[in-house]
Design an enzyme around this catalytic site. Structure first.
Site, PDB file in Angstrom:
ATOM      1  N   ARG A  24       0.934  -1.245  -0.021  1.00 39.09           N
ATOM      2  CA  ARG A  24       0.203   0.089   0.013  1.00 39.09           C
ATOM      3  C   ARG A  24       0.997   1.209  -0.245  1.00 39.09           C
ATOM      4  NH1 ARG A  24      -5.199   0.475   3.733  1.00 39.09           N
ATOM      5  NH2 ARG A  24      -3.728   0.602   5.282  1.00 39.09           N
ATOM      6  N   THR A 125       9.969 -14.809  13.183  1.00 46.72           N
ATOM      7  CA  THR A 125       9.783 -16.419  13.603  1.00 46.72           C
ATOM      8  C   THR A 125       8.981 -16.363  14.807  1.00 46.72           C
ATOM      9  OG1 THR A 125      11.033 -18.074  14.426  1.00 46.72           O
ATOM     10  CG2 THR A 125      12.217 -16.087  14.707  1.00 46.72           C
ATOM     11  N   ILE A 126       8.010 -17.457  14.829  1.00 41.99           N
ATOM     12  CA  ILE A 126       7.533 -17.651  16.035  1.00 41.99           C
ATOM     13  C   ILE A 126       8.324 -18.022  17.293  1.00 41.99           C
ATOM     14  CG2 ILE A 126       5.446 -18.444  14.922  1.00 41.99           C
ATOM     15  CD1 ILE A 126       5.980 -21.303  15.757  1.00 41.99           C
ATOM     16  N   ASP A 127       9.546 -18.525  16.944  1.00 41.33           N
ATOM     17  CA  ASP A 127      10.547 -18.776  18.152  1.00 41.33           C
ATOM     18  C   ASP A 127      10.823 -17.595  18.936  1.00 41.33           C
ATOM     19  OD1 ASP A 127       9.936 -21.221  16.757  1.00 41.33           O
ATOM     20  OD2 ASP A 127      12.042 -21.273  15.881  1.00 41.33           O
ATOM     21  N   GLY A 171       9.157 -24.259  18.357  1.00 46.82           N
ATOM     22  CA  GLY A 171      10.210 -23.515  19.032  1.00 46.82           C
ATOM     23  C   GLY A 171      11.684 -24.015  18.782  1.00 46.82           C
ATOM     24  N   GLY A 186      -0.163 -20.470  33.535  1.00 47.57           N
ATOM     25  CA  GLY A 186      -0.073 -20.992  34.739  1.00 47.57           C
ATOM     26  C   GLY A 186       0.468 -22.608  34.968  1.00 47.57           C
ATOM     27  N   HIS A 215      -5.414 -31.625  38.749  1.00 45.26           N
ATOM     28  CA  HIS A 215      -5.127 -31.789  37.715  1.00 45.26           C
ATOM     29  C   HIS A 215      -3.554 -31.276  37.634  1.00 45.26           C
ATOM     30  CE1 HIS A 215      -5.688 -27.154  37.097  1.00 45.26           C
ATOM     31  NE2 HIS A 215      -4.761 -27.167  36.288  1.00 45.26           N
ATOM     32  N   GLU A 222       9.632 -28.391  22.029  1.00 42.74           N
ATOM     33  CA  GLU A 222       9.522 -29.399  21.503  1.00 42.74           C
ATOM     34  C   GLU A 222      11.130 -29.928  21.272  1.00 42.74           C
ATOM     35  OE1 GLU A 222       9.017 -28.770  17.142  1.00 42.74           O
ATOM     36  OE2 GLU A 222      10.106 -27.010  17.030  1.00 42.74           O
ATOM     37  N   HIS A 249       2.481 -27.492  13.748  1.00 42.38           N
ATOM     38  CA  HIS A 249       2.491 -26.452  12.590  1.00 42.38           C
ATOM     39  C   HIS A 249       1.132 -25.726  12.612  1.00 42.38           C
ATOM     40  CE1 HIS A 249       6.083 -28.633  11.636  1.00 42.38           C
ATOM     41  NE2 HIS A 249       6.747 -27.681  10.771  1.00 42.38           N
TER      42      HIS A 249
HETATM   43  O1  F6P Z   1      10.166 -21.422  12.003  1.00 47.18           O
HETATM   44  C1  F6P Z   1      10.404 -22.243  13.299  1.00 47.18           C
HETATM   45  C2  F6P Z   1      10.206 -23.363  13.557  1.00 47.18           C
HETATM   46  O2  F6P Z   1       8.529 -23.395  13.235  1.00 47.18           O
HETATM   47  C3  F6P Z   1      10.384 -23.966  14.606  1.00 47.18           C
HETATM   48  O3  F6P Z   1       9.372 -23.688  15.638  1.00 47.18           O
HETATM   49  C4  F6P Z   1      10.109 -25.367  14.348  1.00 47.18           C
HETATM   50  O4  F6P Z   1      11.028 -26.219  14.997  1.00 47.18           O
HETATM   51  C5  F6P Z   1      10.573 -25.571  12.985  1.00 47.18           C
HETATM   52  O5  F6P Z   1      10.248 -24.336  12.266  1.00 47.18           O
HETATM   53  C6  F6P Z   1       9.906 -26.533  12.108  1.00 47.18           C
HETATM   54  O6  F6P Z   1      10.407 -26.403  10.932  1.00 47.18           O
HETATM   55  P1  F6P Z   1       9.900 -27.252   9.557  1.00 47.18           P
HETATM   56  O7  F6P Z   1       8.643 -26.439   9.049  1.00 47.18           O
HETATM   57  O8  F6P Z   1      10.902 -27.121   8.504  1.00 47.18           O
HETATM   58  O9  F6P Z   1       9.594 -28.525   9.848  1.00 47.18           O
END
Ligand code: F6P
Length: 320
Positions: A24, A125-127, A171, A186, A215, A222, A249
């Site tokens: 834009r 990145t989500i990490d 991650g 929490g 609980h 991961e 994912h």
């Molecule tokens: O982009 C970061 C990430 O989503 C990590 O959190 C994850 O371990 C990795 O990519 C997964 O990669 P791929 O999609 O190539 O399996």
């Protein structure tokens, strides 16, 4: 100006919103926005598309990336770099905006020096593991997705008491994402790739939570060494039966949150202004909530670590 957007590595929520905002800005200034379809590999193969607000508008509320990404290490070869340079010349590219994580941000400076084209990096990145910035684009959405999923898990935990729950976040090798999520929901325990844990300690911790709250909730990243075997081990060695959820994912492809859409907008304002001002190089970083362009080469910064104090507080390790 002719600006080129490249997405490299894992996609993240907010990329589409960023592309839309940039398109834009570009359109209203009579400039042109191109996108490489398929990251640097797509660029190498001259898969270049022109982007417009009309094209991108329907994507701003979606995760993923309208421009497909790639993890191919294309920039390592000398002849490939030369070919990319000639393609950039052919399209008369005046600036590259590069979306990606830690590994991708390391290419920003080499692109400027080898390709002789200004380049601005957007830590995406989500990490949230890119050194030099407090926050990356996509992180907030991934946290919100996890929180919403875990709220559902906790609802059934209260509805039918007596069970233990385990949630695996994405991650990669970084535990920053898992730690922030564990704090927000929490969790009774959190496990991160960066810090070792003792199996018996974990069992005791989960049993205590079961006794006290009816609980137990464990969140882990991961990348922990035992991620594939943990649940079975706790069951077979300690008769602890746990229900597990892997966010996988779906977390990375989640809807961009308000914050990520806002960040996307602010980041693109900075990028466009930087190109207009003739700035050659930079990475958009966030410190104490403020966005700015940094010239620090992130290749020289130490890896970003999860906050150890927060980890110990959640796991109650100070008092044990
Ligand atoms: O982009 C970061 C990430 O989503 C990590 O959190 C994850 O371990 C990795 O990519 C997964 O990669 P791929 O999609 O190539 O399996």
């Amino acid at each position: 100006m002719n600006i080129l957007a490249v997405v490299s590595g894992g996609d993240a929520p907010g990329i589409n919103a960023a592309l839309f905002h940039l398109s834009r800005l570009v359109e209203s200034n009579d400039d042109v926005l191109y996108g490489a379809s398929g990251g640097f590999l797509g660029l190498l193969n001259e898969q270049i598309v022109e982007l417009s607000p009309t094209l991108l508008m329907p994507t701003i509320g979606s995760g993923g990336s309208y421009l497909p990404s790639s993890r191919e290490p294309v920039l390592n070869g000398v002849s490939r770099r030369a070919k990319i340079k000639s393609i950039l010349e052919k399209y008369a590219i005046d600036g590259i905006v590069l979306f990606g994580g830690d590994g991708t941000m390391r290419h920003v400076l080499p692109i400027v020096s080898v390709m002789a084209v200004p380049c601005i990096g957007i830590p995406t990145t989500i990490d949230n593991d890119v050194p030099g910035t407090d926050e990356t684009l996509g992180f907030d959405s991934a946290c919100n997705y996890a929180i919403s999923a875990i709220d559902g898990i906790l609802a059934t935990a209260y509805g039918l008491p007596g069970r233990g729950f385990v949630v695996e976040t994405l991650g990669g090798r970084s535990g920053i994402l898992a730690l922030q999520i564990a704090q927000a929901v929490g969790a009774h325990a959190v496990l991160l790739p960066e810090y070792d844990f003792d199996e018996q300690w974990l069992v005791d911790r989960l049993r205590q939570a079961l006794d006290k709250f009816q609980h137990a909730l464990l969140v882990y990243g991961e990348g922990i060494a035992s991620s594939r075997t943990l649940i079975d081990t706790l069951h077979s060695n300690h008769h602890l039966r746990l229900r597990d959820t892997r966010l996988g994912h779906a977390q990375r492809g989640s809807r961009p949150s308000y914050r990520d859409r806002w960040l996307a907008n602010e980041m693109m304002d900075l990028v466009y202004q930087a190109f207009a001002d003739g700035i050659q190089y930079g990475v958009v970083v966030i410190h104490d909530g403020r966005l700015r362009l940094s010239e620090t080469d992130i290749a020289h910064l130490p890896p970003k670590m999860p906050d150890r104090n927060r980890y110990e507080r959640i796991n109650d390790l100070h008092s044990s």
